[in-house]
Structure formats: structure tokens, C-alpha cells
Design a protein around this motif. Structure first.
Motif, PDB file in Angstrom:
ATOM      1  N   ASN A 389       0.512  -1.066   0.484  1.00  0.00           N
ATOM      2  CA  ASN A 389      -0.187  -0.265   0.185  1.00  0.00           C
ATOM      3  C   ASN A 389       0.559   1.339  -0.266  1.00  0.00           C
ATOM      4  OD1 ASN A 389      -2.477   1.507   0.472  1.00  0.00           O
ATOM      5  ND2 ASN A 389      -1.941   1.684   1.811  1.00  0.00           N
ATOM      6  N   ILE A 390       1.941   1.257  -1.039  1.00  0.00           N
ATOM      7  CA  ILE A 390       2.820   2.357  -0.986  1.00  0.00           C
ATOM      8  C   ILE A 390       1.997   3.859  -1.347  1.00  0.00           C
ATOM      9  CG2 ILE A 390       4.708   0.748  -1.110  1.00  0.00           C
ATOM     10  CD1 ILE A 390       4.655   1.891  -4.386  1.00  0.00           C
ATOM     11  N   ASP A 391       2.984   4.986  -1.343  1.00  0.00           N
ATOM     12  CA  ASP A 391       1.884   5.577  -2.085  1.00  0.00           C
ATOM     13  C   ASP A 391       3.648   6.841  -2.785  1.00  0.00           C
ATOM     14  OD1 ASP A 391      -0.211   7.870  -2.684  1.00  0.00           O
ATOM     15  OD2 ASP A 391       0.196   9.344  -0.650  1.00  0.00           O
ATOM     16  N   ILE A 392       3.003   6.759  -3.373  1.00  0.00           N
ATOM     17  CA  ILE A 392       4.429   7.863  -4.514  1.00  0.00           C
ATOM     18  C   ILE A 392       3.549   9.089  -4.414  1.00  0.00           C
ATOM     19  CG2 ILE A 392       5.787   8.142  -6.922  1.00  0.00           C
ATOM     20  CD1 ILE A 392       6.060   5.485  -4.496  1.00  0.00           C
ATOM     21  N   SER A 393       5.033  10.111  -4.133  1.00  0.00           N
ATOM     22  CA  SER A 393       4.178  11.646  -4.675  1.00  0.00           C
ATOM     23  C   SER A 393       3.974  11.967  -5.360  1.00  0.00           C
ATOM     24  CB  SER A 393       4.690  12.946  -4.049  1.00  0.00           C
ATOM     25  OG  SER A 393       6.071  12.160  -3.898  1.00  0.00           O
ATOM     26  N   SER A 394       3.361  13.261  -6.456  1.00  0.00           N
ATOM     27  CA  SER A 394       3.539  13.229  -7.676  1.00  0.00           C
ATOM     28  C   SER A 394       5.108  13.942  -7.912  1.00  0.00           C
ATOM     29  CB  SER A 394       3.206  14.820  -8.001  1.00  0.00           C
ATOM     30  OG  SER A 394       2.783  15.405  -9.311  1.00  0.00           O
ATOM     31  N   LYS A 395       5.493  13.131  -9.137  1.00  0.00           N
ATOM     32  CA  LYS A 395       6.814  14.054  -9.474  1.00  0.00           C
ATOM     33  C   LYS A 395       7.938  13.360  -8.562  1.00  0.00           C
ATOM     34  CE  LYS A 395       6.502  18.143 -12.275  1.00  0.00           C
ATOM     35  NZ  LYS A 395       6.968  19.598 -12.309  1.00  0.00           N
ATOM     36  N   GLY A 457      16.618  13.634  -7.741  1.00  0.00           N
ATOM     37  CA  GLY A 457      17.360  12.521  -7.360  1.00  0.00           C
ATOM     38  C   GLY A 457      16.954  12.619  -5.733  1.00  0.00           C
ATOM     39  N   GLU A 458      15.953  13.621  -4.588  1.00  0.00           N
ATOM     40  CA  GLU A 458      16.001  13.627  -3.624  1.00  0.00           C
ATOM     41  C   GLU A 458      14.740  12.757  -3.584  1.00  0.00           C
ATOM     42  OE1 GLU A 458      16.216  16.802  -1.776  1.00  0.00           O
ATOM     43  OE2 GLU A 458      18.462  17.486  -1.578  1.00  0.00           O
ATOM     44  N   ASN A 459      14.288  12.976  -4.530  1.00  0.00           N
ATOM     45  CA  ASN A 459      12.185  12.312  -4.209  1.00  0.00           C
ATOM     46  C   ASN A 459      12.398  10.664  -4.761  1.00  0.00           C
ATOM     47  OD1 ASN A 459      10.920  14.610  -3.469  1.00  0.00           O
ATOM     48  ND2 ASN A 459      11.050  15.496  -5.235  1.00  0.00           N
ATOM     49  N   ALA A 482      12.658  -1.176 -10.938  1.00  0.00           N
ATOM     50  CA  ALA A 482      11.732  -0.648 -12.301  1.00  0.00           C
ATOM     51  C   ALA A 482      11.964   0.546 -11.137  1.00  0.00           C
ATOM     52  CB  ALA A 482      10.330  -1.503 -12.367  1.00  0.00           C
ATOM     53  N   LEU A 483      11.170   1.643 -11.753  1.00  0.00           N
ATOM     54  CA  LEU A 483      10.662   3.074 -11.241  1.00  0.00           C
ATOM     55  C   LEU A 483       9.131   2.621 -11.446  1.00  0.00           C
ATOM     56  CD1 LEU A 483      13.045   5.477 -12.674  1.00  0.00           C
ATOM     57  CD2 LEU A 483      13.384   4.662 -10.830  1.00  0.00           C
ATOM     58  N   VAL A 484       8.456   3.297  -9.938  1.00  0.00           N
ATOM     59  CA  VAL A 484       7.412   2.990  -9.917  1.00  0.00           C
ATOM     60  C   VAL A 484       7.068   4.265  -9.629  1.00  0.00           C
ATOM     61  CG1 VAL A 484       5.871   2.186  -7.569  1.00  0.00           C
ATOM     62  CG2 VAL A 484       7.558   0.928  -8.343  1.00  0.00           C
ATOM     63  N   LEU A 485       6.092   5.274  -9.965  1.00  0.00           N
ATOM     64  CA  LEU A 485       5.933   6.072 -10.044  1.00  0.00           C
ATOM     65  C   LEU A 485       4.016   6.924  -9.719  1.00  0.00           C
ATOM     66  CD1 LEU A 485       6.908   7.621 -13.801  1.00  0.00           C
ATOM     67  CD2 LEU A 485       8.138   7.487 -11.826  1.00  0.00           C
ATOM     68  N   ASP A 486       3.655   7.521 -10.002  1.00  0.00           N
ATOM     69  CA  ASP A 486       2.361   8.274  -9.029  1.00  0.00           C
ATOM     70  C   ASP A 486       1.400   7.526  -9.989  1.00  0.00           C
ATOM     71  OD1 ASP A 486       0.661   9.839  -7.359  1.00  0.00           O
ATOM     72  OD2 ASP A 486       0.576  10.430  -9.938  1.00  0.00           O
ATOM     73  N   ASP A 487       0.409   7.728 -10.075  1.00  0.00           N
ATOM     74  CA  ASP A 487      -0.430   7.230 -11.255  1.00  0.00           C
ATOM     75  C   ASP A 487      -0.754   8.363 -12.821  1.00  0.00           C
ATOM     76  OD1 ASP A 487      -0.894   4.442 -10.393  1.00  0.00           O
ATOM     77  OD2 ASP A 487      -3.157   5.193  -9.119  1.00  0.00           O
ATOM     78  N   ASP A 489       1.456  10.771 -13.589  1.00  0.00           N
ATOM     79  CA  ASP A 489       2.517  10.553 -14.188  1.00  0.00           C
ATOM     80  C   ASP A 489       2.552   9.484 -15.032  1.00  0.00           C
ATOM     81  OD1 ASP A 489       3.022  12.923 -12.878  1.00  0.00           O
ATOM     82  OD2 ASP A 489       4.437  12.172 -11.259  1.00  0.00           O
ATOM     83  N   TYR A 490       2.519   8.107 -14.566  1.00  0.00           N
ATOM     84  CA  TYR A 490       3.021   6.927 -15.702  1.00  0.00           C
ATOM     85  C   TYR A 490       1.655   7.321 -16.343  1.00  0.00           C
ATOM     86  CZ  TYR A 490       2.558   1.619 -16.655  1.00  0.00           C
ATOM     87  OH  TYR A 490       2.556   0.710 -17.896  1.00  0.00           O
ATOM     88  N   GLU A 491       0.907   7.195 -16.474  1.00  0.00           N
ATOM     89  CA  GLU A 491      -0.394   7.797 -17.312  1.00  0.00           C
ATOM     90  C   GLU A 491       0.110   8.553 -18.573  1.00  0.00           C
ATOM     91  OE1 GLU A 491      -3.018   5.653 -17.872  1.00  0.00           O
ATOM     92  OE2 GLU A 491      -2.518   4.679 -16.642  1.00  0.00           O
ATOM     93  N   PHE A 492       0.706   9.960 -17.731  1.00  0.00           N
ATOM     94  CA  PHE A 492       1.407  11.042 -19.295  1.00  0.00           C
ATOM     95  C   PHE A 492       2.389  10.572 -19.493  1.00  0.00           C
ATOM     96  CE2 PHE A 492       4.600  14.316 -18.992  1.00  0.00           C
ATOM     97  CZ  PHE A 492       4.154  14.876 -20.136  1.00  0.00           C
ATOM     98  N   LEU A 493       3.240   9.567 -18.949  1.00  0.00           N
ATOM     99  CA  LEU A 493       4.578   8.937 -19.656  1.00  0.00           C
ATOM    100  C   LEU A 493       4.043   7.673 -21.044  1.00  0.00           C
ATOM    101  CD1 LEU A 493       7.526   8.929 -17.539  1.00  0.00           C
ATOM    102  CD2 LEU A 493       7.166  10.480 -19.221  1.00  0.00           C
ATOM    103  N   LYS A 494       2.604   6.999 -20.367  1.00  0.00           N
ATOM    104  CA  LYS A 494       2.793   5.866 -21.080  1.00  0.00           C
ATOM    105  C   LYS A 494       1.830   6.287 -22.762  1.00  0.00           C
ATOM    106  CE  LYS A 494      -1.434   2.482 -21.193  1.00  0.00           C
ATOM    107  NZ  LYS A 494      -2.031   1.726 -19.925  1.00  0.00           N
ATOM    108  N   SER A 495       0.788   7.953 -22.118  1.00  0.00           N
ATOM    109  CA  SER A 495      -0.144   7.929 -23.420  1.00  0.00           C
ATOM    110  C   SER A 495       1.469   8.911 -24.041  1.00  0.00           C
ATOM    111  CB  SER A 495      -0.354   9.471 -22.983  1.00  0.00           C
ATOM    112  OG  SER A 495       0.371  10.156 -22.778  1.00  0.00           O
ATOM    113  N   SER A 496       2.548   8.812 -24.111  1.00  0.00           N
ATOM    114  CA  SER A 496       3.439   9.044 -25.270  1.00  0.00           C
ATOM    115  C   SER A 496       4.139   7.989 -26.101  1.00  0.00           C
ATOM    116  CB  SER A 496       4.551  10.368 -24.727  1.00  0.00           C
ATOM    117  OG  SER A 496       5.341   9.572 -23.775  1.00  0.00           O
ATOM    118  N   ARG A 497       4.028   7.504 -25.742  1.00  0.00           N
ATOM    119  CA  ARG A 497       4.805   5.936 -26.008  1.00  0.00           C
ATOM    120  C   ARG A 497       3.774   5.034 -27.193  1.00  0.00           C
ATOM    121  NH1 ARG A 497       9.953   5.744 -25.950  1.00  0.00           N
ATOM    122  NH2 ARG A 497      10.133   3.823 -25.892  1.00  0.00           N
TER     123      ARG A 497
END
Length: 509
Positions: A389-395, A457-459, A482-487, A489-497
Motif C-alpha cells: 500500500n505504498i503512496d508515491i508523490s507526484s514527480k 534525486g531527493e524524491n 524498475a521505477l514505480v511512479l505516481d498513477d 505521472d505513469y499515465e502521462f508517460l504512457k500516453s507518449s509511447r
């Protein structure tokens, strides 16, 4: 007396010295040949040659070559010094250094030729015995003993290079030697003096260096001073020489506290001290070579004993494959049917979506481009897959690895962006020319418009030993981090691929 008769008489007179030199060279050639037959064995290359174990094999080869160079060179120097009286006599009788050089060349050439023949023959013979023992040691694996030309080239090539180097040294040595020096050469033991305080300081430095070196390699200390690795290695190589030279001095200083024992053994202690200092070079060389042998044998044995644990730890799933828009497109029911027909049963079925995207890491106002692409996951998909139940902050990001990496790594600021597909070849050429160092302006030139995620890097947090995937590392791809991102941010990058970069892990247990 002819030149050939001098060579012949020298051989008879110095037979014991020649035979010792010959056996040393034959041993080295046999060892190189046996290792060459192993490293170039087709069955070994088919498996080890395609994995990261190949680096270990190459490191062992480097160790054997260094051992060969040091051992033969030291033997050659001792061989020359022990013939000082002989060379002095020849110089007294009117021989020139050119004549002596010619004698040395003919003798060494004969020893080298004989050593090559018997060394290769012995290596081939004992190589077969080595493979018989190896196949009894291995489980469910059989390595076939085969002779190949690369084994011959390795043993002969390395030995010829050492021979040429020693020949050049011999020529320089003979040209600079005088009659008096040559006569006294065999008597010079380079005894010197013993320094107890210096030896104690060297021992303390040696212990500190051995303690600090692994910590520096793992970046626990001196994180930004990589040159300290070389400093500690140099100290570990130098300090034993001082310690060995001072060892008997320390023993004598301790025994002086017990006058009765010291006086009754004074003659023995003096003789031991003289011998210790006389042969400290040999003791030092044997110590270094023994330490090297222990390191390589221990490292290889550790790899072998821990391989089963590594395989089990790095492969938490019984079966895993990657599904893309073109390959391995399956349905759960079809997989269950195939496994059921084979007598198996699926206890757990899991799907984890991920996206591959180029990653740039900041390095001194520039960016390092990692060849290939970074695997990114969304926090929701990751939580469902791992039951967390991790919570990743934006960016922000969580960097997860399947392996327990001991080296500490300070994550720099990273840029995740999509490169314009039409200019990908051009970008690769630019990156290759600059050794994969890219400026921010070049990134902006090639990336898709408005598609970039900058993560400070601090984030970037890190978790090691997370069994989210079966670890794989080859020349073509790497799985295990792997890098686990906020949902968002993930959807933002996914839309470009493109769809070909959006993939899914299918896990079965």
C-alpha cells in the motif's frame, strides 16, 4: 673452443639450474593450456559466454596471466643472478656483452622450445583428468573435453610475450653488468636493516586498508573519492613487503624481554633474522601469489555455492513471460488448459503492466543516457501485484530491485522522456559519439514536444530485494529493476509511447 661447445658445456655444468627453470616454464604453459581449454570450451561458451559470469571468467584469466608474468620473471632474474660468477669469468677471458647476450638467447630459446612442447602435452594430459574430476563434481551437467586452437594460442601467445619481455630485460642486464658486479651478483642478498617501528606502522596501515577497501568499493565511505580504491589497493600490495622485512625484528624485540630465553637462542635468532631478510623478496612474492590464488579460488567457490540461493531468490515465480501487442498474446484460460494437460496446476496468476521509456541521469550539469529503456510501473499496479500500500508523490519515484545490491547509490536527478521515433537513429549516433553523455539542449532537441518528467534525486526512494519479477540480465535486455511512479505521472508517460513499448508480465505459480 667453439660457440656450440660453450653452450653444450654450460648446459652440463648448469643442468640443475636449467632443469628448474625449465620445470617452472612448463608448469606455467600447462596451467594456461588447461584454463584455455576450459574458457574456450564450446559448451562453456554457450552458457557462461552469454551471462554476466563471463566477467568472472575473464577476471580469473587476468589473474592467471599476472601470476605467470610475475612467476617466470622472478625465476628469470634469480637464474641470471645465480650465474654471476660464470658471466664474470667469461668477461675476464675476453668475451663481450654481445657474446653473453647471444649465449643467453640460445639457452632461453632452447628452454622455451622444450617447455612449450612438454607444457602443452602435460596440459592436454592433465586437462582430461581435470575434466573427469569436474564432471563428477557437477550435477546434471557434463562438459566434454575438447582441444581447440584457441587453447594453443592462449598458452603459446602469453608465454612468447613473457619470453620476449624477459629477453629484453636480459639484454639490458648483460649490457650494464661489469666483471666485479657479475662476480658479486650471486652473493648480494639485499639484506638491509630491519625497522620495527616502520613495520608496526605498515601493519596498522595494512589492516586499515583491508578494512576500508570493501567499504570504499560499496561506497559506504569515500563515496565521491573513487581514487581511494587505487590508494588502498596500492597500500595492500606494498605494506606486506615492509611487514615481512620487520617480522623477525619484532620477534627479537619481544624475546629481549626474556633475557634467559633470548641469550640461549641468540645464535638461532640471528641466523633466522639473516635468512628472513635475505629471502624477504621470495617470501613477499609467494605471499602475494598465494593471496591471489586464495582470492580467485574462494571467489569461484563462493559463486558456485551461492548460485542455487541466487537462482531461487532472483526467480520468485515458477513461470514468467512478457506479453506485447505482437508476441505471447494469450488468455488465462488457454494457459490453464495447457498446464492442466501437462499435469500441473496454477495456484497464482498475476499480470503486471509496465512501460519502457528512455532515462537520462544527471551527471555534473550533463546527462548520462542509459542504453535501452527504463521499466516504469504505476503505484496501483505495483500495489495490486505485491500486496502493498505504498503512496508515491507526484514527480517522485520508488526504485525497486530484485537483487540485494550492497553498494550504496545516490540517485541523481533523472529525466524520463519519449524520444522522437523518426529521429531515434540520429539520436543514437549523437549519443555514441559523446560516449552517451548528453546535454539538456540535446535532450530537448530530440524529445517529443511537452513529454518529459523530471524527478529530483531527493524524491527517489529505494527498496532492495523486492521479488516483483524474475531477474534476467543479458546483452540484449535487463530485468530486475524498475521505477514505480505516481498513477498520473505513469499515465502521462504512457500516453507518449507506442503500443509496442507497453508490455505486461504474466506470472504463474
Amino acid at each position: 673452443m667453439t660457440f656450440s661447445s660453450i653452450i653444450r658445456k654450460n648446459f652440463y655444468y648448469n643442468f640443475n639450474k636449467f632443469i628448474s627453470f625449465y620445470f617452472v616454464n612448463s608448469l606455467i604453459i600447462a596451467m594456461l593450456f588447461m584454463y584455455g581449454s576450459l574458457i574456450y570450451n564450446p559448451s562453456i561458451l554457450d552458457s557462461v559466454g552469454k551471462t554476466t559470469l563471463y566477467e568472472t571468467v575473464n577476471m580469473a584469466l587476468l589473474g592467471i596471466v599476472l601470476f605467470s608474468v610475475v612467476f617466470i620473471t622472478y625465476t628469470n632474474i634469480s637464474f641470471l643472478k645465480n650465474r654471476g660468477k660464470e658471466f664474470g669469468m667469461y668477461l675476464t677471458l675476453g668475451m663481450t656483452t654481445k657474446d653473453l647476450t647471444k649465449i643467453i638467447f640460445v639457452e632461453n630459446l632452447g628452454i622455451m622450445s622444450a617447455s612449450l612442447v612438454t607444457g602443452v602435452f602435460t596440459g592436454a594430459l592433465f586437462g582430461r583428468l581435470f575434466y573427469l574430476g569436474l564432471n563428477r563434481f557437477l550435477i546434471n551437467t557434463k562438459v566434454v573435453y575438447e582441444l581447440n586452437y584457441k587453447s594453443f594460442l592462449l598458452s603459446i601467445g602469453v608465454f612468447v610475450l613473457i619470453f620476449i619481455g624477459n629477453l629484453i630485460f636480459n639484454i639490458i642486464y648483460i649490457k650494464r653488468i661489469s666483471i666485479i658486479d657479475s662476480i658479486k651478483a650471486s652473493k648480494k642478498k639485499e639484506i638491509g636493516n630491519t625497522h620495527v617501528i616502520l613495520g608496526a606502522i605498515a601493519l596498522v596501515i595494512l589492516v586499515i586498508s583491508m578494512y576500508c577497501l570493501p567499504k570504499t568499493l560499496l561506497k559506504e565511505i569515500f563515496k565521491d573519492q573513487s581514487y581511494m580504491i587505487g590508494v588502498f589497493v596500492a597500500l595492500i600490495m606494498i605494506c606486506p613487503y615492509i611487514v615481512i622485512g620487520s617480522l623477525m625484528g619484532v620477534v627479537k624485540s619481544l624475546l629481549r624481554r626474556f633475557p634467559k630465553t633470548y641469550n640461549s637462542n641468540l645464535l638461532v635468532l640471528s641466523n633466522l633474522s639473516h635468512r628472513f631478510l635475505s629471502y624477504k623478496n621470495i617470501l613477499y612474492m609467494l605471499s602475494i601469489l598465494t593471496a591471489g590464488a586464495m582470492f580467485f579460488v574462494g571467489y569461484s567457490y563462493s559463486m558456485f555455492k551461492s548460485s542455487e540461493e541466487f537462482v531461487r531468490r532472483d526467480n520468485p515465480y515458477d513461470l514468467m513471460f512478457i506479453e506485447t501487442e505482437k508476441y505471447n498474446v494469450t488468455e488465462k484460460e488457454d494457459i490453464e488448459e495447457v498446464i492442466s494437460d501437462s499435469g500441473g496446476k496454477i495456484e497464482k496468476y498475476s499480470v503486471l503492466e509496465y512501460v519502457e521509456i528512455p532515462l537520462f541521469r544527471e551527471d555534473r550539469d550533463q546527462y548520462i543516457y542509459r542504453t535501452g529503456s527504463q521499466m516504469i510501473l504505476s503505484e496501483t499496479n505495483y500495489n495490486e501485484h505485491m500486496g502493498t500500500n505504498i503512496d508515491i508523490s507526484s514527480k517522485g519515484a520508488l526504485y525497486v530491485t530484485t537483487y540485494e545490491e550492497k553498494m550504496e547509490f545516490q540517485h541523481p536527478t533523472s529525466i524520463l522522456t519519449s524520444i522522437d521515433e523518426s529521429r531515434m537513429d540520429e539520436f543514437q549516433e549523437v549519443a555514441l559519439k559523446n560516449n552517451f553523455i548528453i546535454s539538456e539542449d540535446q535532450i530537448n532537441e530530440f524529445k517529443d514536444d511537452n513529454i518529459a518528467l523530471v524527478i529530483n534525486g531527493e524524491n527517489i526512494k529505494e527498496e532492495k530485494g523486492v521479488p516483483f519479477v524474475n531477474e534476467r540480465s543479458t546483452m540484449e535486455y535487463s530485468l530486475g529493476n524498475a521505477l514505480v511512479l505516481d498513477d498520473e505521472d505513469y499515465e502521462f508517460l504512457k500516453s507518449s509511447r507506442k503500443e509496442e513499448y507497453i508490455k505486461r508480465f504474466i506470472y504463474l505459480m
